[in-house]
Write an enzyme that holds these catalytic residues in place. Structure first.
Site, short mmCIF file in Angstrom:
data_model
loop_
_atom_site.label_atom_id
_atom_site.label_comp_id
_atom_site.label_asym_id
_atom_site.label_seq_id
_atom_site.Cartn_x
_atom_site.Cartn_y
_atom_site.Cartn_z
N ASP A 34 47.24 32.53 31.70
CA ASP A 34 46.76 31.15 31.65
C ASP A 34 45.41 31.04 32.34
O ASP A 34 44.83 32.02 32.80
CB ASP A 34 47.81 30.18 32.17
CG ASP A 34 48.03 30.28 33.67
OD1 ASP A 34 49.02 29.73 34.15
OD2 ASP A 34 47.20 30.92 34.37
N LYS A 94 44.39 28.01 25.99
CA LYS A 94 43.69 27.33 24.90
C LYS A 94 44.36 27.64 23.57
O LYS A 94 44.79 28.74 23.33
CB LYS A 94 42.26 27.82 24.82
CG LYS A 94 41.43 27.41 25.98
CD LYS A 94 39.99 27.86 25.80
CE LYS A 94 39.22 27.64 27.09
NZ LYS A 94 39.68 28.54 28.15
N MET A 112 45.88 19.72 42.63
CA MET A 112 45.66 18.87 41.46
C MET A 112 45.26 17.45 41.87
O MET A 112 45.74 16.47 41.31
CB MET A 112 46.92 18.85 40.58
CG MET A 112 47.18 20.23 39.95
SD MET A 112 48.63 20.26 38.91
CE MET A 112 49.86 20.82 40.08
N1 SAH Z 1 50.94 28.10 40.57
C1 SAH Z 1 49.66 27.83 41.17
C2 SAH Z 1 49.32 26.36 41.15
C3 SAH Z 1 49.19 25.80 39.80
S1 SAH Z 1 48.77 24.12 39.82
C4 SAH Z 1 49.63 28.37 42.57
O1 SAH Z 1 50.66 28.75 43.13
O2 SAH Z 1 48.55 28.44 43.12
C5 SAH Z 1 47.04 24.21 39.68
C6 SAH Z 1 46.37 23.80 40.96
O3 SAH Z 1 46.31 24.89 41.84
C7 SAH Z 1 44.94 23.41 40.75
O4 SAH Z 1 44.82 22.10 40.27
C8 SAH Z 1 44.40 23.56 42.13
O5 SAH Z 1 44.77 22.46 42.93
C9 SAH Z 1 45.12 24.77 42.62
N2 SAH Z 1 44.32 25.99 42.43
C10 SAH Z 1 44.63 27.04 41.69
N3 SAH Z 1 43.68 27.98 41.76
C11 SAH Z 1 42.73 27.51 42.58
C12 SAH Z 1 41.48 27.99 43.06
N4 SAH Z 1 41.03 29.20 42.71
N5 SAH Z 1 40.77 27.22 43.89
C13 SAH Z 1 41.21 26.02 44.25
N6 SAH Z 1 42.38 25.51 43.82
C14 SAH Z 1 43.12 26.23 43.00
#
Ligand code: SAH
Length: 760
Positions: A547, A569, A684
């Site tokens: 993803d 996508k 998010m």
């Molecule tokens: N499963 C993922 C989270 C998915 S929800 C985890 O455990 O990290 C997606 C959210 O994760 C994004 O909206 C953001 O808030 C955060 N996120 C994921 N990657 C990020 C990154 N490289 N930098 C900042 N926030 C990130």
């Protein structure tokens, strides 16, 4: 949904007080009353379940949180008590003293632990031969020590006389624990014991049957069976899923025969081992190494469990035709799994008696008993495990083996703390041998219900043996990696219970072969933030379903020919719905592929990973989860922000703010979050930052609380925007903060420091 039937657990203050006599006799006596009884044994023992089997007429089964994993204990009880004819009552026999468990683990895997997990009332069997009134204090102690246990009755064992019994009963009245039975000594009832406990029932079936019959009469005469049944009925029904071998290994459709060693020398094997192999489509055919002269027709695998080969060494040696047949087959690549007795049989000799000579080991009997739980990791890649794959098991033997130098060890035991010498050195156990690493032999007994992947891999190796199919091109070493993909097309499918969903896209007559799905967490952003196990799974993958948040550098490292499906996508830029992702995973696995579902962060943190797991399970696809480092932790850390810090915060709260406060779909108590006094990590929250910060202020948080937003954490594009609770939304708007980003609110946010970024 299956319920657990009425049940009792027969326990004692210590070993040797009569648990087996009472439990086995109770099973037989209840059965004689016309009840369907299932028998269970706490702990790794193989011998008591053999007697339970005679008493109940159904397979004896073990319950062991150490060997099977805590969450499987209750489902395994549901399974054992309902498979075939559902039992009216289950009788569980404890192990050792009620509270005694794995050493150094605070009673883990004790009888009490199993009683708590299964909410089973305890009947305490007490050997009263050395005391009278004092028994009351002992029972009082056991009844009150652990408030989560219900000691529902006492059975007095080895009562000396009527006066003795009356004295004890009178003292026990004060404890409130009822006496449900009193057994006077009966020397005729002693079951023959041997150097590892009782003599297995299967070695002396006729005599064991007589013993069990006598026990039934003895218990029926001395124990109030109505009262025991009434206690059993007070246990809660605990509806829930039963352990299901088809869910554990289901879908591997193999049409092949595994010869299973049986007879007097090989009596140790867990019922669930057979059920897992059966679910994987294996036909089991027993072979008695004492009497059968050849392996069964079409043997494509051999399972040698435990037992007492040292007692039957001469008989095994005399059966030269079978020894030679086993040696020829193993040397021609037959997949062989051997535990303990099996290890000895595969060696050169056992106390001078010739064995099969498949492995370069010699074995001899000693006086010293080796007994205990072991945590182990695979020391050598084999058909059933990759290097370092963890298993739990137990050892139980008086023999020793010596291997030639250079033999490849099977397991490496985690060192056990030894009181005398601090921590002992790790011990190696067993051998991976055969021309292809096709022989896996060790002392360790592994309960495959706790490690169903071993059964799945063995089944896959057996299938390859049966069909002569070549290992996948990449698999030059005979490792588990080569077996993962499951069998190629063809073969007679495993029989599935009617209740299991069969994938809609397939006809029931010819279900597809099934690969497997592994959810791997990675990142966020930084390709270095993936676990070793995640990398291993990626290296074996045929298909990667990735993803948007996945570090793209990881995808560039895949071996040539691996298909990457980007589900962030679809053609015109919309997101792929979760249902479609689930469907892709199942379809790819059904096509026999090793599928890695690669996610940014952790699959179970706002990753909908569990929905994917459920979809795979519902379709009979084996699925595994490899944790990743969640952005909730990694992104603050890479920006120099500790989510906890002594003196500042005792915790952190991770909240998804994709729905703003007040949104009818939101389940977040923002007032509670504001009052939590913990660091607040917002995922998010780019769109909703103004509303979220306003809500936190409205619920009384200090406007001057430090806040920081981190965009693209862990990548070269990482941006850090610093502010306070009352202005971070404005700062973010001014600088055009974009997803993916995390906002941290709390005093720790003041530590934020862009120079902390060490990887990109
Ligand atoms: N499963 C993922 C989270 C998915 S929800 C985890 O455990 O990290 C997606 C959210 O994760 C994004 O909206 C953001 O808030 C955060 N996120 C994921 N990657 C990020 C990154 N490289 N930098 C900042 N926030 C990130």
């Amino acid at each position: 949904m299956v319920i657990v039937p009425p049940r009792v657990l027969v326990a004692a203050p210590a070993s040797g007080q009569g648990k087996t006599t009472v439990a086995t006799g109770l099973m037989a006596a209840l059965r004689q009353r016309g009840l369907t009884v299932s028998g269970h044994k706490v702990g790794p023992d193989y011998i008591d379940p053999g007697y339970h089997e005679l008493a109940t007429g159904r397979r004896g089964r073990n319950l062991d949180p150490f060997l099977q994993g805590e969450p499987r204990v209750l489902p395994l009880l549901r399974h054992g008590a309902t498979v075939g004819t559902p039992a009216d009552v289950a009788v569980i026999e404890g192990v050792m003293g009620l509270l005694d468990g794995a050493v150094g683990r605070a009673g883990f895997a004790s009888t009490a632990h199993v009683a708590r997990l299964t909410r089973t009332p305890v009947l305490l069997v007490v050997d009263v031969s050395g005391a009278s009134r004092s028994i009351a204090a002992l029972v009082h102690g056991f009844a009150t020590f652990d408030p989560q246990l219900t000691v529902a009755g006492v059975i007095l064992n080895k009562v000396g006389s009527v006066t003795h019994e009356a004295e004890i009963r009178e003292a026990l009245a004060a404890t409130g624990v009822p006496v449900l039975g009193a057994l006077h000594r009966d020397p005729a009832l002693d079951t023959p014991s041997r150097h590892l406990g009782l003599v297995p029932a299967a070695e002396r079936v006729a005599a064991a049957r007589r013993t069990v019959g006598a026990l039934a009469a003895y218990i029926a005469a001395g124990v109030d069976l109505d009262a025991v049944v009434a206690v059993a009925r007070r246990a809660p029904a605990l509806p829930g899923p039963a352990w299901d071998p088809f869910v554990e290994v289901g879908g591997v459709s193999v049409d092949a025969t595994v010869a299973v060693a049986s007879g007097s020398a090989f009596t140790f094997r867990y019922a669930e081992t057979d059920e897992l192999l059966d679910a994987a489509g294996i036909r089991l055919a027993s072979v008695d190494p004492l009497h059968d002269l050849a392996l069964p027709d079409g043997t494509a695998g051999l399972y040698l469990g435990g037992g007492f080969p040292e007692v039957y060494a001469d008989g095994l040696a005399e059966n030269a035709p079978l020894r030679q047949a086993v040696a020829r087959a193993a040397m021609a690549g037959l997949p062989v799994v051997a535990e303990c007795a099996g290890l000895l049989y595969l060696g050169r000799d056992l106390d001078g008696a010739a064995m099969t000579g498949v492995l370069p080991v010699r074995a001899r009997m000693t006086d010293r008993l080796v007994l205990g739980y072991r945590e182990a990791r695979a020391a050598t890649a084999s058909m059933i495990a990759d290097v370092d794959d963890p298993v739990t098991g137990h050892e139980f033997h008086r023999t020793r083996v010596e291997a030639d130098p250079g033999a490849a060890p099977a397991w490496r035991f985690r060192p056990r703390p030894s009181a005398a010498h601090g921590t002992a050195a790790p011990t190696l156990d067993g051998i991976v041998g055969g021309p292809d690493g096709n022989v896996h032999a060790s002392y360790l007994h592994v309960h495959w219900a706790g490690h169903p992947e071993l059964a799945g891999r063995f089944a896959a190796a057996v299938h390859r043996q049966a069909t002569g199919s070549a290992p996948p091109a990449a698999g030059t070493r005979p490792s588990a990696a080569a077996t993962r993909g499951g069998p190629a097309a063809g073969g007679i499918p495993a029989q599935r219970p009617a209740s299991l969903p069969v994938p809609a896209s397939t006809a029931t007559v010819d279900p597809p072969t099934v690969g497997r799905v592994t959810l791997v967490g990675a990142g966020p952003g930084d390709p270095g933030l993936v676990t070793q196990r995640g990398l291993d799974r990626l290296a074996e993958a045929d298909v990667v379903v990735a993803d948007r948040l996945v570090p793209h550098a990881l995808l560039r490292k895949l071996r040539p020919g691996v298909r990457v499906i980007d589900v962030s996508k679809v053609p015109r830029g919309a997101f792929v719905p979760q249902e479609r992702i689930n469907q892709i995973l199942v379809e790819e696995a059904h096509a026999g592929h090793r599928v890695v579902r690669l996610k940014g962060g952790d699959s179970f943190v706002f990753g909908r990973g569990m929905e994917e797991v459920q979809a795979c399970r519902a379709a009979g696809v084996p699925v595994e989860v490899v944790p990743g480092i969640s952005s909730a932790i990694a992104v603050p850390e890479l920006a120099g922000v500790p989510v906890t810090h002594r003196g500042l915060t005792q915790g952190f709260t991770v909240v998804s703010a994709h729905l703003p406060p007040g949104d009818p779909g939101s389940t977040v108590d923002w007032a509670g979050v504001a009052r939590s006094g913990t660091t607040i990590v917002l995922l998010m929250a780019v769109q909703t930052l103004p509303e979220v910060t306003a809500a936190l202020l409205a619920h009384g948080m200090d406007p001057a609380t430090a806040a920081v937003s981190v965009e693209n954490g862990g990548t070269a594009q990482q941006r850090i925007l610093r502010g306070r609770l009352d202005d971070i939304a404005a700062v973010a708007a001014t600088h055009g903060l974009r997803a993916p980003a995390i906002t941290v609110v709390g005093q720790v946010a003041a530590f934020a420091d862009a120079t902390q970024l060490t990887h990109a």
